[in-house]
Structure formats: structure tokens, C-alpha cells
Design an enzyme around this catalytic site. Structure first.
Site, PDB file in Angstrom:
ATOM      1  N   LYS A  51      13.476  42.541  12.881  1.00 18.46           N
ATOM      2  CA  LYS A  51      13.956  41.290  12.279  1.00 18.46           C
ATOM      3  C   LYS A  51      13.317  41.090  10.907  1.00 18.46           C
ATOM      4  CE  LYS A  51      14.546  38.511  16.502  1.00 18.46           C
ATOM      5  NZ  LYS A  51      15.977  38.221  16.379  1.00 18.46           N
ATOM      6  N   ARG A  88      20.023  40.672  26.555  1.00 21.56           N
ATOM      7  CA  ARG A  88      21.108  41.001  27.488  1.00 21.56           C
ATOM      8  C   ARG A  88      20.763  42.243  28.304  1.00 21.56           C
ATOM      9  NH1 ARG A  88      25.325  41.332  22.642  1.00 21.56           N
ATOM     10  NH2 ARG A  88      23.806  39.881  21.803  1.00 21.56           N
TER      11      ARG A  88
HETATM   12  N1  BES Z   1      16.208  36.289  20.526  1.00 15.80           N
HETATM   13  C1  BES Z   1      17.307  36.578  19.705  1.00 15.80           C
HETATM   14  C2  BES Z   1      18.293  35.434  19.558  1.00 15.80           C
HETATM   15  C3  BES Z   1      17.782  34.200  18.865  1.00 15.80           C
HETATM   16  C4  BES Z   1      17.973  34.030  17.512  1.00 15.80           C
HETATM   17  C5  BES Z   1      17.182  33.203  19.577  1.00 15.80           C
HETATM   18  C6  BES Z   1      17.538  32.885  16.888  1.00 15.80           C
HETATM   19  C7  BES Z   1      16.750  32.058  18.953  1.00 15.80           C
HETATM   20  C8  BES Z   1      16.923  31.888  17.615  1.00 15.80           C
HETATM   21  C9  BES Z   1      18.088  37.768  20.253  1.00 15.80           C
HETATM   22  O1  BES Z   1      17.356  38.700  20.946  1.00 15.80           O
HETATM   23  C10 BES Z   1      18.682  38.474  19.076  1.00 15.80           C
HETATM   24  O2  BES Z   1      17.941  38.895  18.253  1.00 15.80           O
HETATM   25  N2  BES Z   1      19.995  38.535  19.032  1.00 15.80           N
HETATM   26  C11 BES Z   1      20.664  39.141  17.944  1.00 15.80           C
HETATM   27  C12 BES Z   1      21.845  39.877  18.510  1.00 15.80           C
HETATM   28  C13 BES Z   1      22.560  40.705  17.499  1.00 15.80           C
HETATM   29  C14 BES Z   1      21.723  41.883  17.088  1.00 15.80           C
HETATM   30  C15 BES Z   1      23.857  41.157  18.105  1.00 15.80           C
HETATM   31  C16 BES Z   1      21.127  38.052  16.990  1.00 15.80           C
HETATM   32  O3  BES Z   1      21.526  36.982  17.468  1.00 15.80           O
HETATM   33  O4  BES Z   1      21.040  38.246  15.786  1.00 15.80           O
HETATM   34 ZN    ZN Z   2      16.448  40.156  19.742  1.00 15.06          ZN
END
Ligand code: BES
Ligand code: ZN
Ligand code: ZN
Length: 496
Positions: free
Chosen positions: A278, A352
Site C-alpha cells: 500500500k 477475502r
Molecule cells: N483492508 C483493505 C480494505 C480497506 C481499505 C479497509 C480502506 C479500510 C479502509 C483491504 O484488504 C484491501 O486492501 N482491499 C483492496 C482490494 C483491491 C486490491 C481489490 C482495496 O480496497 O483497495
Molecule cells: Zn488489503
């Protein structure tokens, strides 16, 4: 915390900081406020006349009175719109204002207008819950105590006549359990990830099992996961030095023949994104990526503490998502507990993957229904913002029940569609599924479609709390940080 419930209104007692609730667009003062001292009534009347105070929801004004000291006016908004949750907000707004002035003892009352809209039991439940939720501050890491505000020590609830007192006591007890458990769930989310590790959550689960008869905790360690073929959680945790853990909490208080409700909580104790790392801005907030699991822990504690007569199983797959020499990588294929496979195209869509194992593990309980709760997608924050959790599933009856619990708890949900195009989008060319869906824009929906593929012959619903589990700014009635979202919602769901 000491709670006193009685008949008198706070202004009928000496030396109290007063909170006075006022409704918008009312002609004259309500019946109970007519018993205020004349000078105060005049002052309030003048404020209304001048238009300087209109009693919009959470509007507030602090006055001083020679007899009482502080007199805080709080707006309830229009009575026709008032409900349990807005009442909680009005109460919470008062608590935060007074606590900022170092007040630790609070005198409240249940306004007669509220009693006409909400049962006394509910009104006192939301009153006590609202006080605790508002009074919560995360100050464990402040070395100087004087920098933190006083904790709520004593609550006085007046304005209840004798036939109402029993209902008020029941409501207050339930509100206290809810408030305390919600705040504990907030602690889990606010704790740094180096403290709230999978191992820490295991110890909390074991503590709960020791404290409540009928609540049991079983922990699956790495070796157990290998034996069971939980390739999802094992894959995600590969880059981390923290040992993964899979917590199984069981509360059995229903008939032994009653099938249990399974609650599954995403518990990524830190989500760096892994190899698909990230951006660093706000990455600190990813310590709350275990909020789903924290909520499930909270719901089981509340169920045990309130003696909810149901069978409930909590499943908490817990690990970190970190980059490292051993990390799982884009392009990997993982085999989950059910034998179904996942092509990993993005290591940041990890929630997921661990949920896939948990949903497969749930099958053995022959559940009446399975609800998973997860900070699953940034897309949910974009779609619904911070005040509604995403709700999807494969069973409309279950979804309706969750919507009803939402009204009872004040925790808002919004249903999104789960459709066949989304189910198509999660198919992989070289495995059963893929964990992201390039070209399919509705990220909340495709994430749910992915989860649905791993559900097994049971009614299932999914709550995406990515936007609701963390409050970046804070509200007049709640301080910022982790929110404990889902605890009250799921407790109401279980009770019905
Ligand atoms: N934990 C994150 C989702 C999240 C984002 C929770 C912001 C709370 C606040 C999750 O694991 C994630 O990173 N999801 C990605 C999925 C994408 C790569 C398809 C996302 O939402 O960017
Ligand atoms: Zn994530
Ligand atoms: Zn995540």
C-alpha cells in the site's frame, strides 16, 4: 461505574451540572421543563425568541447558573424525526462537551417527548450506551495521566415514574454491557498492531472463555491449519513473523438441537498490502483491519454477558499481511480448506482469502446462517462513505433480519446487489477463482461474489465495514478512531 435511576429530574436536586434537552419547532417548553426555576426558563425562552438556539439535533449551548453551575442545552431536533440513535447522539454530544470540562459525573433524564416515541427500556439503553461510547478515549499510551480526561464515574438518570423504573433498570443494564463491549472492541482496533497481534486476540478469547460459563474457545495453530488444508490464511500470513491463529469461540445457550448462527470476522492485525504494498500515507490506519474479528469477539462477550438464549459460533481467522522473503506473491495459487483454489493477482486483496477458509470451516457447524463482517474494500468507503456498512448476501430473509437489527441498533446498513456478472468476474482462467476482478468496477460487489463462492449450503450475508469501523474525524457524540461497528447490530440480530 455507578448508575442511579430515579424519579426526580436533575434540577430537583442540588449541585449538579445540568443537561437540558430541547426539541426544535415546539410551542413553549415541554411539561417537565416547566418545573425548571423561573430564571432559567426565561433565559431559555429568550434564546429561542432571539433565534440564538433552535434545538437542531446536537446543537448545544453552555450556560452558567448561580444555583446549578453548568447548564448545558442540547438540541434533539424535531420530535417527529427523533429515534433511539439520534437520542444517543444528543446524549453523547453532552458527554463530550462536559467531559472536556473535566466532568466525571453526569445527570440525565429521559424526556417525556422521547418516551412517547421510544420505549423507556430502549431510551435508557441508548442513554447509557451513548454515555459510555462518548466517554471513551484511547489513552493507554499517554504517559502523563493529567493529559487525559476523567473517565465517566457516575450516571444519574431521573425523570422516571415508579412503573417505568424496572424497564429503565433493564435498559440501563443492557446499555452498560453494550457500551462496555463496544469500547473493548474499539480498544482492539485502536491498539497498535504490534500489541493487538493474533496472539493477543487469542489470549483475550481464552480470558472470555474462562470468565463465562457456556462460552468456549478453541485455537487452531499453524500445524492445525496445515492439517486442515487452510491454504488461504497460511498463504496470507507467510510474509509475517507473527504466528497466525484461527480462533473458534462457541456460546451455547440455545436448545442443543438449535443450529448455530456463525459469525465470521476478518482479522488482519496489520494490512501493509504485502508484496502489492500500500502507499505509506494512512497505512498506520491498517492496524484496524482486524475490526471484523474484534467485533465478533465483542458480540460473543455481549451474548454471554447478556445471557442471549442462542447458539452462536464466532470464527476469527487472524494474521498479518506483510511483505517479506517468504510472502505469498501475485501469481500464486492457494488451495483453501474446501479444496477450492484462488489465483492471487493482488496480495492486498487478502481479507477475502482468509475469509474463504473461515467460510469453508463454518460448514461443519451446519449453521442456520453465516454472517461475515470485514473491513474488506476501499471501494465500500467510496460507495457508501463512513455512515453505512455494505450489506450483501445470498438469502433475502437473512438480509431482512439484518436490516431490522440495523433499525434497532442505529448501526446503518445498505444493501448492494450480488449478481451473476459479478460471479462471472471472479472466475479465473487457471484456478477456480481470482482475488481481484480487473475491469469490473464495483469492488464491494465483486469481493462479495468471491466470498459467496466459498460459502457452503447455508444462508449467508456479508457486512463490509471498511468505511464504518474507523472514524477519521470524530463526531460531536463520539471521539475519533475505531468505532466497534457491528457489535450492537449483531447483538440485536441474535436477540431476535
Ligand atoms: N483492508 C483493505 C480494505 C480497506 C481499505 C479497509 C480502506 C479500510 C479502509 C483491504 O484488504 C484491501 O486492501 N482491499 C483492496 C482490494 C483491491 C486490491 C481489490 C482495496 O480496497 O483497495
Ligand atoms: Zn488489503
Ligand atoms: Zn485488508
Amino acid at each position: 461505574m455507578k448508575i442511579t435511576i430515579c424519579k426526580n429530574y436533575p434540577w430537583q436536586e442540588k449541585n449538579r451540572d445540568l443537561v437540558i434537552f430541547l426539541a426544535a419547532k415546539q410551542k413553549g417548553l415541554s411539561k417537565e421543563l416547566k418545573t425548571l426555576p423561573d430564571d432559567l426558563k426565561k433565559q431559555i425562552g429568550d434564546l429561542f425568541k432571539q433565534g440564538d438556539f433552535q434545538a437542531a439535533l446536537n446543537e448545544n449551548l453552555l450556560l452558567y447558573h448561580p444555583f446549578y453551575g453548568r447548564v448545558l442545552l442540547i438540541g434533539l431536533g424535531e420530535i417527529k424525526e427523533l429515534n433511539n440513535f439520534l437520542w444517543q447522539q444528543a446524549v453523547g454530544t453532552a458527554v463530550i462537551i462536559l467531559q472536556n470540562k473535566k466532568v466525571a459525573n453526569f445527570s440525565f433524564y429521559v424526556p417525556a417527548a422521547l418516551k412517547r416515541k421510544v420505549k423507556v427500556r430502549e431510551a435508557t439503553k441508548f442513554l447509557v450506551k451513548g454515555i459510555l461510547v462518548a466517554g471513551y478515549q484511547f489513552n493507554k499510551f499517554k504517559s502523563k495521566q493529567e493529559e487525559s480526561l476523567p473517565e465517566v464515574k457516575e450516571i444519574y438518570i431521573g425523570g422516571l415514574n415508579s412503573p417505568e423504573i424496572k424497564a429503565a433498570q433493564e435498559g440501563s443494564q443492557e446499555g452498560e454491557v453494550l457500551g462496555e463491549v463496544i469500547n473493548r472492541a474499539r480498544d482492539y482496533g485502536n491498539l497498535p498492531s504490534s500489541h493487538a497481534t493474533p496472539g493477543y486476540l487469542v489470549s483475550r478469547a481464552k480470558e472470555l472463555a474462562k470468565r463465562y460459563q457456556g462460552l468456549s474457545a478453541k485455537i487452531l495453530h499453524r500445524e492445525d491449519m496445515k492439517r486442515l488444508g487452510m491454504g488461504g490464511i497460511l498463504g496470507v500470513s507467510r510474509g509475517s513473523k507473527e504466528e497466525p491463529a484461527f480462533i473458534v469461540l462457541e456460546w451455547r445457550s440455545g436448545k442443543s438441537s438449535d443450529k448455530p448462527i456463525c459469525l465470521v470476522g476478518k482479522t488482519i492485525t496489520f494490512d501493509s498490502g504485502g508484496i502489492s504494498i500500500k502507499p505509506s500515507s494512512k497505512m498506520d490506519e491498517m492496524k484496524f483491519d482486524m475490526a471484523g474479528g474484534g467485533t465478533v469477539l465483542g458480540v460473543l462477550e455481549a451474548a454471554a454477558s447478556l445471557g442471549v438464549k442462542k447458539n452462536v459460533v464466532g470464527l476469527i481467522p487472524a494474521c498479518e499481511n506483510m511483505p517479506g522473503g517468504g510472502s505469498y506473491k501475485p501469481g500464486d495459487i492457494l488451495t483453501t480448506i474446501s479444496g477450492k483454489t484462488i489465483e492471487v493477482l493482488h496480495t492486498d486483496a487478502e481479507g477475502r482469502i482468509i475469509l474463504a477458509d473461515a467460510l469453508g470451516y463454518a460448514k461443519q457447524f451446519k449453521p442456520k446462517a453465516v454472517i461475515d463482517i470485514a473491513t474488506l474494500t476501499g471501494a465500500c468507503v467510496v460507495a457508501l462513505g463512513n455512515f453505512f456498512s455494505g450489506l450483501l448476501g445470498n438469502n433475502e430473509y437473512l438480509i431482512e433480519k439484518i436490516k431490522k437489527a440495523s433499525v434497532l441498533s442505529g448501526e446503518r446498513v445498505w444493501q448492494l446487489p450480488l449478481h451473476k456478472e459479478a460471479r462471472e468476474a471472479v472466475k479465473s482462467e487457471i484456478a477456480d477463482t481470482r482475488n481481484i476482478t480487473p475491469g469490473f468496477s464495483a469492488g464491494v460487489i465483486s469481493a462479495a461474489a468471491f466470498l459467496e463462492y466459498f460459502t457452503e449450503e447455508y444462508p449467508w450475508a456479508h457486512l463490509d465495514i471498511a468505511g464504518t469501523a474507523w472514524d477519521t474525524k470524530g463526531q460531536s457524540w463520539r471521539r475519533k478512531g475505531a468505532t466497534g461497528e457491528g457489535v450492537h447490530l449483531l447483538v440485536e440480530f441474535l436477540k431476535k
